[in-house]
Design a protein around this motif. Structure first.
Motif, PDB file in Angstrom:
ATOM      1  N   PHE A 290       0.838  -1.207   0.000  1.00  0.00           N
ATOM      2  CA  PHE A 290       0.000   0.000   0.000  1.00  0.00           C
ATOM      3  C   PHE A 290       0.875   1.261   0.000  1.00  0.00           C
ATOM      4  CE2 PHE A 290      -2.260   3.418   2.213  1.00  0.00           C
ATOM      5  CZ  PHE A 290      -3.366   3.539   1.381  1.00  0.00           C
ATOM      6  N   ILE A 291       1.948   1.215   0.786  1.00  0.00           N
ATOM      7  CA  ILE A 291       2.848   2.382   0.830  1.00  0.00           C
ATOM      8  C   ILE A 291       3.446   2.635  -0.560  1.00  0.00           C
ATOM      9  CG2 ILE A 291       4.982   3.298   1.853  1.00  0.00           C
ATOM     10  CD1 ILE A 291       4.310   1.590   4.351  1.00  0.00           C
ATOM     11  N   ASN A 292       3.828   1.552  -1.234  1.00  0.00           N
ATOM     12  CA  ASN A 292       4.392   1.687  -2.578  1.00  0.00           C
ATOM     13  C   ASN A 292       3.355   2.175  -3.585  1.00  0.00           C
ATOM     14  OD1 ASN A 292       7.054   1.075  -2.130  1.00  0.00           O
ATOM     15  ND2 ASN A 292       6.770  -1.142  -2.410  1.00  0.00           N
ATOM     16  N   SER A 293       2.100   1.875  -3.313  1.00  0.00           N
ATOM     17  CA  SER A 293       1.050   2.221  -4.284  1.00  0.00           C
ATOM     18  C   SER A 293       0.764   3.723  -4.305  1.00  0.00           C
ATOM     19  CB  SER A 293      -0.236   1.449  -3.978  1.00  0.00           C
ATOM     20  OG  SER A 293      -0.822   1.950  -2.783  1.00  0.00           O
ATOM     21  N   VAL A 294       1.129   4.397  -3.229  1.00  0.00           N
ATOM     22  CA  VAL A 294       0.879   5.849  -3.167  1.00  0.00           C
ATOM     23  C   VAL A 294       2.143   6.539  -3.640  1.00  0.00           C
ATOM     24  CG1 VAL A 294       0.213   7.794  -1.704  1.00  0.00           C
ATOM     25  CG2 VAL A 294      -0.669   5.508  -1.218  1.00  0.00           C
ATOM     26  N   ASN A 295       2.217   6.842  -4.898  1.00  0.00           N
ATOM     27  CA  ASN A 295       3.472   7.372  -5.427  1.00  0.00           C
ATOM     28  C   ASN A 295       3.360   8.819  -5.900  1.00  0.00           C
ATOM     29  OD1 ASN A 295       1.945   6.964  -7.663  1.00  0.00           O
ATOM     30  ND2 ASN A 295       3.111   5.162  -8.368  1.00  0.00           N
ATOM     31  N   THR A 296       2.176   9.420  -5.689  1.00  0.00           N
ATOM     32  CA  THR A 296       2.035  10.822  -6.097  1.00  0.00           C
ATOM     33  C   THR A 296       2.513  11.767  -5.006  1.00  0.00           C
ATOM     34  OG1 THR A 296      -0.237  10.773  -5.306  1.00  0.00           O
ATOM     35  CG2 THR A 296       0.120  10.404  -7.674  1.00  0.00           C
ATOM     36  N   THR A 297       2.447  11.331  -3.806  1.00  0.00           N
ATOM     37  CA  THR A 297       2.896  12.136  -2.661  1.00  0.00           C
ATOM     38  C   THR A 297       3.515  11.194  -1.651  1.00  0.00           C
ATOM     39  OG1 THR A 297       2.167  13.449  -0.780  1.00  0.00           O
ATOM     40  CG2 THR A 297       0.538  12.008  -1.774  1.00  0.00           C
ATOM     41  N   ASN A 298       4.324  11.738  -0.753  1.00  0.00           N
ATOM     42  CA  ASN A 298       4.938  10.833   0.219  1.00  0.00           C
ATOM     43  C   ASN A 298       4.015  10.528   1.398  1.00  0.00           C
ATOM     44  OD1 ASN A 298       5.092  13.405   1.295  1.00  0.00           O
ATOM     45  ND2 ASN A 298       7.080  13.004   2.301  1.00  0.00           N
TER      46      ASN A 298
ATOM     47  N   VAL B 160      -3.595  12.071  12.461  1.00  0.00           N
ATOM     48  CA  VAL B 160      -2.502  11.126  12.265  1.00  0.00           C
ATOM     49  C   VAL B 160      -2.054  11.226  10.812  1.00  0.00           C
ATOM     50  CG1 VAL B 160      -1.807   8.696  12.361  1.00  0.00           C
ATOM     51  CG2 VAL B 160      -3.448   9.605  14.026  1.00  0.00           C
ATOM     52  N   THR B 161      -0.775  11.484  10.637  1.00  0.00           N
ATOM     53  CA  THR B 161      -0.236  11.606   9.281  1.00  0.00           C
ATOM     54  C   THR B 161       0.970  10.680   9.162  1.00  0.00           C
ATOM     55  OG1 THR B 161      -0.885  13.940   9.233  1.00  0.00           O
ATOM     56  CG2 THR B 161       0.672  13.199   7.543  1.00  0.00           C
ATOM     57  N   ALA B 162       0.923   9.793   8.165  1.00  0.00           N
ATOM     58  CA  ALA B 162       2.020   8.846   7.954  1.00  0.00           C
ATOM     59  C   ALA B 162       2.644   9.106   6.592  1.00  0.00           C
ATOM     60  CB  ALA B 162       1.485   7.416   8.043  1.00  0.00           C
ATOM     61  N   SER B 163       3.963   9.259   6.602  1.00  0.00           N
ATOM     62  CA  SER B 163       4.647   9.600   5.352  1.00  0.00           C
ATOM     63  C   SER B 163       5.753   8.588   5.050  1.00  0.00           C
ATOM     64  CB  SER B 163       5.274  10.997   5.454  1.00  0.00           C
ATOM     65  OG  SER B 163       4.302  11.944   5.802  1.00  0.00           O
ATOM     66  N   ASN B 164       5.952   8.385   3.770  1.00  0.00           N
ATOM     67  CA  ASN B 164       7.032   7.521   3.308  1.00  0.00           C
ATOM     68  C   ASN B 164       8.216   8.405   2.940  1.00  0.00           C
ATOM     69  OD1 ASN B 164       8.722   5.727   2.065  1.00  0.00           O
ATOM     70  ND2 ASN B 164       7.359   5.301   0.320  1.00  0.00           N
ATOM     71  N   LEU B 165       9.344   8.219   3.626  1.00  0.00           N
ATOM     72  CA  LEU B 165      10.521   9.044   3.371  1.00  0.00           C
ATOM     73  C   LEU B 165      11.487   8.347   2.417  1.00  0.00           C
ATOM     74  CD1 LEU B 165      11.185  10.394   6.992  1.00  0.00           C
ATOM     75  CD2 LEU B 165       9.756  11.374   5.182  1.00  0.00           C
ATOM     76  N   SER B 166      11.087   7.196   1.911  1.00  0.00           N
ATOM     77  CA  SER B 166      11.944   6.461   0.975  1.00  0.00           C
ATOM     78  C   SER B 166      11.259   6.389  -0.389  1.00  0.00           C
ATOM     79  CB  SER B 166      12.216   5.054   1.511  1.00  0.00           C
ATOM     80  OG  SER B 166      12.852   5.134   2.769  1.00  0.00           O
ATOM     81  N   ASP B 167      11.764   5.460  -1.219  1.00  0.00           N
ATOM     82  CA  ASP B 167      11.177   5.322  -2.556  1.00  0.00           C
ATOM     83  C   ASP B 167       9.894   4.510  -2.498  1.00  0.00           C
ATOM     84  OD1 ASP B 167      11.664   2.417  -2.821  1.00  0.00           O
ATOM     85  OD2 ASP B 167      13.762   3.057  -2.642  1.00  0.00           O
ATOM     86  N   THR B 168       9.302   4.288  -3.681  1.00  0.00           N
ATOM     87  CA  THR B 168       8.066   3.504  -3.741  1.00  0.00           C
ATOM     88  C   THR B 168       8.268   2.252  -4.586  1.00  0.00           C
ATOM     89  OG1 THR B 168       7.338   4.816  -5.637  1.00  0.00           O
ATOM     90  CG2 THR B 168       6.549   5.504  -3.451  1.00  0.00           C
ATOM     91  N   ILE B 169       9.516   1.805  -4.630  1.00  0.00           N
ATOM     92  CA  ILE B 169       9.826   0.634  -5.474  1.00  0.00           C
ATOM     93  C   ILE B 169      10.343  -0.535  -4.631  1.00  0.00           C
ATOM     94  CG2 ILE B 169      11.233  -0.203  -7.413  1.00  0.00           C
ATOM     95  CD1 ILE B 169      11.446   2.796  -8.253  1.00  0.00           C
ATOM     96  N   SER B 170      11.220  -0.192  -3.702  1.00  0.00           N
ATOM     97  CA  SER B 170      11.886  -1.255  -2.944  1.00  0.00           C
ATOM     98  C   SER B 170      10.891  -2.136  -2.198  1.00  0.00           C
ATOM     99  CB  SER B 170      12.882  -0.639  -1.954  1.00  0.00           C
ATOM    100  OG  SER B 170      12.201   0.180  -1.042  1.00  0.00           O
ATOM    101  N   VAL B 171      11.304  -3.381  -2.020  1.00  0.00           N
ATOM    102  CA  VAL B 171      10.451  -4.348  -1.322  1.00  0.00           C
ATOM    103  C   VAL B 171      11.283  -5.039  -0.254  1.00  0.00           C
ATOM    104  CG1 VAL B 171       9.075  -6.454  -1.577  1.00  0.00           C
ATOM    105  CG2 VAL B 171       9.020  -4.714  -3.360  1.00  0.00           C
ATOM    106  N   SER B 172      10.733  -5.157   0.905  1.00  0.00           N
ATOM    107  CA  SER B 172      11.431  -5.792   2.022  1.00  0.00           C
ATOM    108  C   SER B 172      11.511  -7.298   1.802  1.00  0.00           C
ATOM    109  CB  SER B 172      10.686  -5.502   3.327  1.00  0.00           C
ATOM    110  OG  SER B 172      11.173  -6.310   4.349  1.00  0.00           O
ATOM    111  N   SER B 173      12.545  -7.884   2.380  1.00  0.00           N
ATOM    112  CA  SER B 173      12.679  -9.343   2.281  1.00  0.00           C
ATOM    113  C   SER B 173      11.856 -10.069   3.353  1.00  0.00           C
ATOM    114  CB  SER B 173      14.151  -9.729   2.419  1.00  0.00           C
ATOM    115  OG  SER B 173      14.647  -9.239   3.652  1.00  0.00           O
ATOM    116  N   SER B 174      11.235  -9.309   4.240  1.00  0.00           N
ATOM    117  CA  SER B 174      10.396  -9.934   5.278  1.00  0.00           C
ATOM    118  C   SER B 174       9.181 -10.598   4.621  1.00  0.00           C
ATOM    119  CB  SER B 174       9.907  -8.885   6.282  1.00  0.00           C
ATOM    120  OG  SER B 174      11.009  -8.282   6.905  1.00  0.00           O
ATOM    121  N   SER B 175       8.634 -11.606   5.329  1.00  0.00           N
ATOM    122  CA  SER B 175       7.516 -12.361   4.720  1.00  0.00           C
ATOM    123  C   SER B 175       6.263 -11.496   4.549  1.00  0.00           C
ATOM    124  CB  SER B 175       7.207 -13.596   5.560  1.00  0.00           C
ATOM    125  OG  SER B 175       6.883 -13.195   6.882  1.00  0.00           O
ATOM    126  N   GLU B 176       5.938 -10.701   5.538  1.00  0.00           N
ATOM    127  CA  GLU B 176       4.764  -9.817   5.436  1.00  0.00           C
ATOM    128  C   GLU B 176       5.186  -8.422   5.872  1.00  0.00           C
ATOM    129  OE1 GLU B 176       1.227 -11.162   7.386  1.00  0.00           O
ATOM    130  OE2 GLU B 176       1.515 -13.215   6.694  1.00  0.00           O
TER     131      GLU B 176
END
Lengths: 182, 485
Positions: free
Chosen positions: A52-60, A150-166
């Protein structure tokens, strides 16, 4: 008949007055009774998966919401609140560096206080306790809080994917407050 | 106004500590006509009796199995909150109770059958108030300490709330029959006219705060609770009207309900006296086997359901559609829907608190043979005329009462002394949940036809009445005829 009636009353009176007595009692002590329970309850829980975080790529900012939160402004609570803490717990297993801001707003939308959390991208588990009352922030913040933003922001890119299972970010919060019921 | 608060506390503790209903001094004290009220099968010797209206039988009993007035309010310089913590919260359990029972006889009349001299009939009216409150241990701790801190993980039992109270007027008619020289039996029919009743005795459920599945804490409530009331709303309505006719309206309402205008019920007492040999007697009785059906002025309150709350929860992306909704109000609505607080006016049946007595008595100490004024005429023949020739009696009594949390018992040892025809004394030592040092003394004075009795319980506690766990006082006046006049 009348004589015996009064004789009976006399016996009763003598019986009670001769054998009964009582230590001095001070019923005014009741005014000194102090009842101060500690009340604990969760407040707010936010969870978002990495997709979901990666899906929001118009704003952080991937999530922003204002909640009506009248728990503290209820007259019963506001009048009796003595002190307490709000605990925040975070667990981040995404590949993102995140920022979460919680703003305490009064009825007019004015910001009373802000809590800012910067969360690293590494698998992170951390918590923070914020005290209110005599040893912490002013209780007026809570007593006048009518909404939480409550405001949550992504300070990184919207491409990377974690190696964690979920991979996901979770934020829990809870209050533990001391009240004076009497 | 300054007197108001102390008076309130005294009244509360007096009323709240009236308790237990055990009338061990009156039981089998057959010189007192009111002993028929605790054993319809007691030995009766009078030809007729009549109680002096409203002062023939006044009974007030006081006790608490937990804290006493002195424990809390003694002027001892100890911090009051500490006393409450140590002597109430840390000491009292859900098994402790504070309760009240008081009885006032309107009138009480008895007479021997003209054609059936072995039968003794009695009838009358008395009012009774009975309230019992079990200490709500977990709820009190929840109120004083809260669910946080050390109580995280603790399950608070909502079933600790257990309270019952009623005010009832009782019309009764009893028959006491001497079946043989060794056996006397009796029964009493009762018609109950309820003035008010409330009970909340079958509650269950828990409230707990534990580590949440998602959030930090989870508050969970599982409740099945009910408070049933009858006759209370009518009284509250009058009190809330706050008009100049409040007193008059209340009196009118009470009068109506006292005189069978409220909720009604039926019941009976039964008992016997049996002589094992000329000096040994056993007795037994069961009282208030009955019920009241409540169908008028009913208001019941219920709290049923279960809910777990971990605060406002937002899980993305599922909850992104909830942007703009009032999630706080949704949360409150969800909890109220899961655990609704409702009321209804459904009728209900309440069982009376059944009581049972049993005793064994050994008579000894022959006095000068004399049947004068003993009333033995009605029991003439056989060995019965020698019954009154023993000056002393010693024995034991058992008492049971059915309470919301089970049966309470009391064990009594007694000694009775007759000083001529005019004076009888009875002393008792009773052990029950309220006291292990309960010594009582009863006095029955017979001056011609006038009878006066006074029975006082737990006399040792009168040294500091505020520190007593149990005390009772009964007294009354009667006119008794031993002969045909």
């Amino acid at each position: 008949m009348k004589r015996l009636f009064f004789l009976g009353l006399l016996v009763l009176s003598v019986f009670l007055t001769t054998i009964s007595c009582s230590e001095e009692q001070d019923f005014g002590q009741f005014d000194d009774l102090s009842i101060t329970p500690t009340v604990a309850s969760s407040i707010f829980y936010l969870e978002s998966d990495e997709a979901f975080i990666n899906s929001v790529n118009t704003t952080n900012v991937f999530y922003s919401q204002v909640f009506n939160f009248d728990a503290f402004t209820e007259q019963f609570v506001a009048e009796r609140l003595l002190e307490g803490t709000i605990s925040y717990e975070f667990e981040n297993t995404t590949s993102k560096r995140l920022n979460i801001v919680i703003e305490f707003l009064d009825e007019g939308g004015n910001v009373l206080d802000v809590e800012t959390f910067d969360i690293d991208s590494l698998p992170t588990l951390f918590s923070r306790e914020v005290a209110y009352g005599s040893t912490g922030k002013s209780l007026d913040i809570l007593i006048n809080t009518s909404n939480l933003r409550v405001t949550a922001s992504n300070l990184s890119d919207t491409i990377s994917v974690s190696s964690s299972s979920e991979p996901k970010i979770t934020m829990g919060s809870a209050a533990e407050f001391l009240f004076r019921l009497k | 106004m300054r007197l108001g608060k102390p008076l309130l506390y005294i009244t509360f503790f007096w009323v709240a500590s009236l308790c237990s209903q055990n009338k061990q001094l009156l039981y089998d004290f057959h010189e007192i006509p009111q002993s028929l009220m605790v054993n319809p099968g007691v030995k009766t010797m009078e030809n007729w009796h009549t109680g002096i209206p409203f002062i023939s039988g006044l009974a007030f009993q006081a006790g608490t199995s937990g804290v006493t007035v002195n424990d809390l309010f003694a002027n001892d310089g100890i911090d009051f909150t500490n006393k409450v913590q140590e002597r109430v919260l840390d000491a009292m359990t859900k098994g402790d109770d504070i309760s009240t029972t008081s009885q006032i006889e309107g009138f009480n009349v008895g007479f021997r059958g003209r054609n059936r001299p072995n039968d003794y009939y009695s009838f009358g009216i008395y009012g009774e108030t009975d309230i019992i409150v079990y200490w709500p241990e977990d709820l009190a701790i929840l109120a004083f300490e809260g669910n946080g801190g050390a109580n995280i993980g603790r399950s608070f039992d909502l079933g600790h709330l257990n309270v019952r109270g009623e005010m009832v007027n009782v019309f009764h008619f009893g028959v006491n029959r001497k079946v043989s020289n060794t056996l006397t039996v009796g029964a009493r029919a009762k018609l109950y006219s309820s003035i008010f009743e409330f009970k909340s005795t079958k509650n269950s459920g828990t409230f707990s705060t534990t580590e949440g599945l998602d959030n930090i804490y989870a508050n969970t409530i599982v409740a099945d609770m009910e408070l049933q009331t009858s006759g209370v709303e009518g009284i509250l309505d009058i009190l809330e009207e706050d008009t100049s006719t409040t007193q008059k309206d209340l009196a009118s309402l009470f009068a109506k309900r006292v005189l069978l205008g409220g909720n009604l019920g039926l019941g009976f007492d039964a008992g016997f006296t049996y002589k094992l040999n000329p000096q040994t007697t056993i007795t037994g009785s069961v009282l208030d086997v009955g019920f009241i059906y409540h169908s008028k002025d009913i208001k019941n309150y219920t709290l049923n359901g279960s809910a777990t709350n971990e605060g406002i929860e937002v899980v993305l992306p599922e909850d992104i559609i909830n942007l703009g909704l009032d999630l706080w109000q949704d949360l409150i609505d969800e909890i109220e829907e899961s655990v609704p607080f409702d009321d209804n006016d459904d009728g209900f049946i309440s069982l009376r608190p059944i009581k049972a007595y049993g005793s064994i008595r050994y008579d000894f100490g022959l006095r000068e043979a004399s049947n004068k004024d003993c009333g033995c005429g009605v029991n003439a023949g056989g060995s019965s005329q020698y019954e009154e020739m023993y000056r002393n009696s010693v024995g034991g009594q058992l008492y049971f009462i059915k309470r919301p949390r089970g049966i309470q018992a009391a064990l009594t040892g007694f000694y009775q002394k007759k000083l001529g025809r005019t004076l009888s004394l009875k002393t008792t030592y009773t052990v029950d949940k309220y006291s292990l040092s309960n010594i009582g003394l009863g006095l029955n004075l017979q001056a011609g036809p006038i009878n006066f009795y006074i029975l006082g319980d737990n006399l040792l506690s009168y040294q500091n009445i505020a520190d007593t766990h149990y005390a009772s006082l009964q007294f009354g006046f009667n006119i008794i005829s031993w002969n045909d006049n």
